[in-house]
Structure formats: C-alpha cells, structure tokens
Scaffold this active site. Sequence first.
Site, PDB file in Angstrom:
ATOM      1  N   MET A   1     -17.860 -53.174 -10.399  1.00  0.00           N
ATOM      2  CA  MET A   1     -18.957 -53.075 -11.360  1.00  0.00           C
ATOM      3  C   MET A   1     -19.654 -51.718 -11.225  1.00  0.00           C
ATOM      4  SD  MET A   1     -18.999 -55.977 -13.037  1.00  0.00           S
ATOM      5  CE  MET A   1     -20.507 -56.779 -13.517  1.00  0.00           C
ATOM      6  N   CYS A   2     -20.780 -51.573 -11.771  1.00  0.00           N
ATOM      7  CA  CYS A   2     -21.567 -50.351 -11.912  1.00  0.00           C
ATOM      8  C   CYS A   2     -21.562 -49.999 -13.405  1.00  0.00           C
ATOM      9  CB  CYS A   2     -21.056 -49.121 -11.162  1.00  0.00           C
ATOM     10  SG  CYS A   2     -21.245 -49.241  -9.365  1.00  0.00           S
ATOM     11  N   GLY A   3     -22.682 -49.557 -13.878  1.00  0.00           N
ATOM     12  CA  GLY A   3     -22.778 -49.144 -15.275  1.00  0.00           C
ATOM     13  C   GLY A   3     -23.097 -47.672 -15.351  1.00  0.00           C
ATOM     14  N   ARG A  30     -24.408 -55.085 -14.558  1.00  0.00           N
ATOM     15  CA  ARG A  30     -23.413 -54.276 -13.849  1.00  0.00           C
ATOM     16  C   ARG A  30     -23.916 -53.795 -12.490  1.00  0.00           C
ATOM     17  NH1 ARG A  30     -19.043 -52.348 -15.797  1.00  0.00           N
ATOM     18  NH2 ARG A  30     -18.364 -53.116 -17.806  1.00  0.00           N
TER      19      ARG A  30
END
Lengths: 349, 503
Positions: A1-3, A30
């Site tokens: 994840m991570c945005g 995210r």
Amino acid sequence: MCGIISVVDRAGNLMDGSKIKRALSLMDERGSGEGAGYAAYGIYPEYADCYALHIFFDNIVETKSVVEALLRTWGTVVHDEEIPTYEQPNLKKIHTPWRYFFKPDAALMSGTSSPEEDIVTYLVMKVNTTVPGALIYSSGKNIGVFKAAGWPEDVADFYRIQDYEGYIWLAHNRYPTNTKGWWGGAHPFNLLDWSVIHNGEITSYGTNRRYIESFGYKCTMFTDTEVVAYLVDLLARRHGLDKEMTVRALAPPFWDEIDVMPEKEATLNRAIRLTYGSAMMNGPFAIVVANHDGIVGFTDRIKLRPLIAAEKGDRLYISSEEAAIRRMEPELDRVWMPRAGEPVIGRVY
Amino acid sequence: MAIGSVPLRYRISIDRDRCMECGRCVENCPYGTFRWEGDRIVVDSRTCTACHRCIAMCPRDAITLTEHPCDYRTHPVWTRDARESIYNQAKTGKIILAGMGNASPLPPIFDRLLLDACQVTNPSIDPLREPMELRTYIGKKPSRLSFKRGEGGEVELQTELSPNLKLDTPIMIGHMSYGAISLNAQLALAKGAHEAGTFLGTGEGGMHPAIFPYQDNMIVQVASGRFGVDVDYLNRGAAIEIKIGQGAKPGIGGHLPGEKVCADVSCTRMIPLGSDAISPAPHHDIYSIEDLAQLVRSLKEATEWKKPVFVKIAAVHNVAAIAAGIARSSADAVVVDGFRGGTGAAPKVFRDHVGIPIEAAVSAVDQKLRSQGVRNEISVIASGGITNAADVTKAIALGADAVYIGTAALVAMGCRVCGNCYRGLCPWGIATQRPDLVARLNPEVQAEHVANLIHAWTMEVSELMGAAGINAIESLRGNRDRLRGYMLDEGLLKVLDVKPVGA
C-alpha cells in the site's frame, strides 16, 4: 500500500498546498496514520540561491550546535529558523524541524565540476551518519520537504501546507512495513534537487545499495526509497543522463523487447542494461521523481503497483488513484494508465 | 612386512540366488574387482573404488556394495584416513594423488546460507506467467554511458561497448581438458552447453577438431604449458581464459601422465606422443601482475580485440587483492575457483588443505572491487563446489555474475564421484583415454543429460528469484539482503556481509 500523488504546472504557475492535502487525504485507506509528507518546488523565492536544508533535531540543545559548526565550516548560513508548526491533537511532535538557507563555499571542494552540490551531499551524508539526533531530510534550492508520522491531513495542518505555494507538488501517504513509522522514514525522500515518492518495496535494494554505496552515498534512513533518490542523483546529475534515459536504466525493457527493436535502439538499450544493471530496480513499485524542471512517474516492469496520469491544461497529475486526481481537478482533459516501465514526464516549459 | 595389508574400504558381494553369471560385472569393471574362476564369478573387494559401474550394469540387481566398517582402534585424531595415508607413504615414499574435489568433512557455507521469499508486502513473481530474465553478459562494462541528442531529438549512444559473451543462463561449465577427460565426454559437454545456450572451457588441452562445430560455445584456455595454443586455437574460441590457478590445487601446476597422451591427445596438445604434459605452477612469462596484464593484452591483440579474456585464479587468502589487480588489467572477467573445486589429479595434501571456500572468496572479491569502484567493469565467475541450483543462486547473491560447474556436469553424465580420475580407468568413459572405456559414453545421450541439468537448475534459479520478487538476474547479483546466515560465526558473517537469520 501507500498512496502517492503529484502535480506539475508546466507553465510554472504556483499552486498552494490546500488541494493536494485534500487529494492525499482521500487515499487514507492506503496508509496507516504513521507517515505522510509533502514536497513543493518554488516555495522559497526569496532564498532561491541558497540550499534550503530542512533538519529534524531530537532537541535543539545538544545537536544543533554540532550541525551549525559543520555548516559554518563549509559555507555561510544566510538565514535560519524553526519551521513553523501548529500543534495538532492527533500528531505528537517528536522532533523539532529547522530550516537553514545555506550557501556552500565552492572553493572548499576541489577536484569536482559541481563543488556546491558535492558539499551539500557531503554534509547530508556526514550529518546523517555521524551526528546522532540530527537528520537532514531536504537539501535542494527553492524546494522543501515537510513530513512527519501521522495521517496526511494532520501532517498538512501541522506544517500549514496551504501556506506554501509551489509549481510542483509531491505528496505521500505511508503504510510502513519495513521500518517503523518514524518521521525520517516518511516520504518524500530528497537529496539536493531530487525528491522521490514511492509506493512499493524494492527487492533489489541489496544490489542497488551496494552499487550506490560504491559511489560514496550512504544509506541511513533504513528504507528502500532512499536509494532511489541517490540513484537518480548519480545517473541524472553525475552521469548526465536525461530523465528518459534515467528511467530506462532504473526500469529497463525486457530482453525479449530489446531483441526485436531496430538495431540502433537495441544497441542503446543493451548498453544501458549492461552498464547500469546494478541500478535497475526490481520488485513492486510506483515512483514519482521530481527536480526543479519537472516530474517523472514510472512503475516496475510488470506494474505490480498502480499508477495513473492525467492532464488539465498546463497541469500534469500522476497518482495511485484517479479519484485523488479528480479531488484536485474534477474536469480533466485526459486520463490514462501508463504501461509498465513507461515513463510519464512533465517538463516545465 | 611391518605394515602389511590395510582393512577393506568397500565390500562387494554377489547374491548368488540372483546372479545368472552373465559376466557383465567382469566386463565392466576396469579395476579388476570381478574375475572368472571357471564358470563362476569371484570378487576381490580390495580393488573396488565404489564407482558403481557393476551395480548399474547388473541386469539382476545381484551386486551389493557396502562401506566396510573401520576396524582400526577408534581415535579422534588418528583417523583411518590419517593412518592409511601414512602406511601408503611409508611404503612408497611418494606424494599421495587424489581425484575430484576436497573430501574433508568441512561444512559447506552455502548450506548455512538461507534464501529469502516474499510474502504479503511485496508479491512473489510466478515465472510461469511473468517474464524471468536470467540472461547474463560476461565481459567488461563501461563505468558510465555518454549520450548525445541528435538533431531530430533522438538519443545517440557515444560509448562503445567491449565484446561480451551472451549467456541464456548464469550457469557455465568449467574447464576440463581433452586428456583429463575423454573426447566423448568433452563432446557431450560441448553439445550440452550448446543446447543450453551457455559456454564451457576447453581446459589446457587444445581443441580437438571434433569440437570445432561447437567452437562458438567454447572458452579456450591458455595455461602455463601453453598446450595446443596457436592463433587458430585462440580465434576459434568465443573467449579466452588464462589459467593462473585452480581451486583443487592452488600454487601448483598440472600433470597429465604420458600414458594418457595417446596419438589424438598428442596432436591436440601439440606435444610428443606418450610424453608427460607438465604445466608448471607459474607461467614462464608471468611473474607479476604487470606480466599478466601484458599477456591479456597480447591475447587481445592476437584476436583483434574481438574476444573477452578471462583470468582464472584459485581462491586463496589474498584473493580479493589479486582480483583487484586483474580488474585493472584489460581482463574482462575474473574466475575465482574455490577450494572445493574438482580436478583430475592433485596431491591430496593440496586438495584437502590449500585455499579457501568460494563463498568467502566471492564475497571478498566483490567487496574489494566495489571499494575500489571497479566492480561494475569486470565480471566475476564463481566455481568450485556448486552442487545445486540453490548454490548458484547464493553465489550470485554473494556477488558472482555467473558460475562454472564441473563435477556436477560430470555427475550428470554418470560420474559417481569415486575420486579415481587420476588412474585413467574411469569405468564411465569420462576420465579415461582407453578406447573401450571411452566408447561407453554416448555423447548424444550425455549431452542431453548435461543440457537437462542446466535447464533444470536454470528453472530452479528463476523460481527462487520469483519467490524473492526478483525478475532479472541483475537484481540478484550482490543482493546480500536476500541471504541470511544460519549457525555461522560473527566473523564469517562479516566477511560475507550477510545478516544472521531473524535480523
């Protein structure tokens, strides 16, 4: 994840940070509330000739004087101040962020064609590896990184991101895995003019790290994204590759693709893989890299992480999610999904 | 007879209920373990080498081989091996010879290195669905590239690349000469390498005309004896390798006994029939790193700078500094041969006691070349003790570009590692020149086995890479993060630059 989300205004018009804060907050799912950050280009016009060093101090008593002595040794501090922050109920202040507008003394670094950059790079490595309790996390001219461990909106409010105006913005919402959610581990990662935001995990980190360290870089932030900033600095600044060639080295075409290219193009791509094989990045990633003249977004070669691009007039957006882009600009001229490894480049005219 | 006979090492027995006295064991054993006595086969276990040829050929599975229990007084220091070596030398006054690799029971470091696999945060890659790139280029690389933009904006490459060998797999076959092994065996290896898209070494024996069809897959060797070396030989190879040392016997040269120098071998090596082929420890024109650099350049001149030149050294204590010196010559690759490397014949005392493990050597070489900023410009090939695909993967993660296999390729052709290569009686037709034994090895069939082995290991390496979330071999090379050391001491972990398990 991570945005991730980024925007460049190719005409150089300034945008304040309010919209990108809203866009990043849309991608809260995210992240995990343990890291968010923003980078903006063009925010310090009054000190445009100075390197803006953003430093986290664990406290300003014991370590600040050591850092300042180093800065005085290598140049002049034109101005310094605590980066203004505004207490947030959900964000615990751990470090004191400070900024220095610094002019290196080029005469002190001999035997190089870019003495100022080399002094700043040296200072970043020196402070981050030898001064406990101090971390230089932003070191470019007329740019600044603002980051902390918290949710995107809290970090934005903490730094009052809406008060800054830049022509390029990068923002990142972190779901930390490899390292704990600490302030230094939040993105963007920066060295000199280069800033990087990254969603993913670089499985070639061990190779990339050993490669980059043989050129004198030291990886100190305990995360794989840091190495991207250094690789870009090596390839683009020190080796003089343009953005397209840099991305080609970091995420090159497959051999099967190279084999069917016209001979001249195949030779070029073969040379890049042979020469920069150790700089090639593997594993799932979507990355945006910025410097003062634009942004470039790209993914790993089999696109294990999402990346979407969009345009509206002079503005180019690159993000993990189209919804985040539409939060900044609901009416877009064009939206597209770049292919794996294919760079999306936005240059300032 | 103060010493007398020593206890049996192996005991061969025939199950008389199963045996039909067909005599294949008699025909197949070149060591004379079986013989006819009237119409009955009798066994002399004393001559057995445990080559397993009789067992493999017996149509009734009537033969059993057991290791004979040692009946010396047990002793932790004066082992059977120690005592028998002394008896042997006390009788003969000579150096003890041995074939194959180091037989000391030292734990392989490879077995104490564990590989990584992805789980949730980064997905493993399925090689059956996604491209997996094991293509490897061996040769000199520039430290950086220069481009310029043409008038139309197109990118022009300005750096010229040196010739590189293109491998479909990072697995090559090391040097085994015609002479040390039979022509059929070398032919099988050459065909196998051709089918697998890789290369093998000629060894120091020259190149027999039968190998010419596979010359594009051959790396020709220039050893101190310079046997078979002329410009035609150099030009036939895809690359040239200067052999300085060998893992099984660092610091000494080679010796092919005159009995093995048949007419064909004598032609190929360009030496008189029946003469001993002695390659001394030092090359007569190399006594320094400068001399080596000069020979590298001379060989390149002779071949118009079209061929990569490798330099092979044994893994010794100072291997990293030596490799750094080689990297600064015009050499394109350095081959590091670890102390488990095989051989046709070596003094046992060398084979078992000189040199260092390939794992530590490769790691040290990679580190030294990096610290001097030249790692990227030269390829590193690891050899000596690669026993499976995991070893290949680990060697590359420790810093090798590719590996050489030797014994493993012979085992693929039937070798049972009996360790008697130096006697020239190999029952499998591999390490022999006796025509009846050589004829036992079918090059077509064994080539397929060799190619199968390389294919199988290559698939396993790609599966291991996929599990680690890596889809190109470049990203495995020197990737120490993908390794952890298990039950290794702190000092060795430091040399390997590998974290312990759990870290």
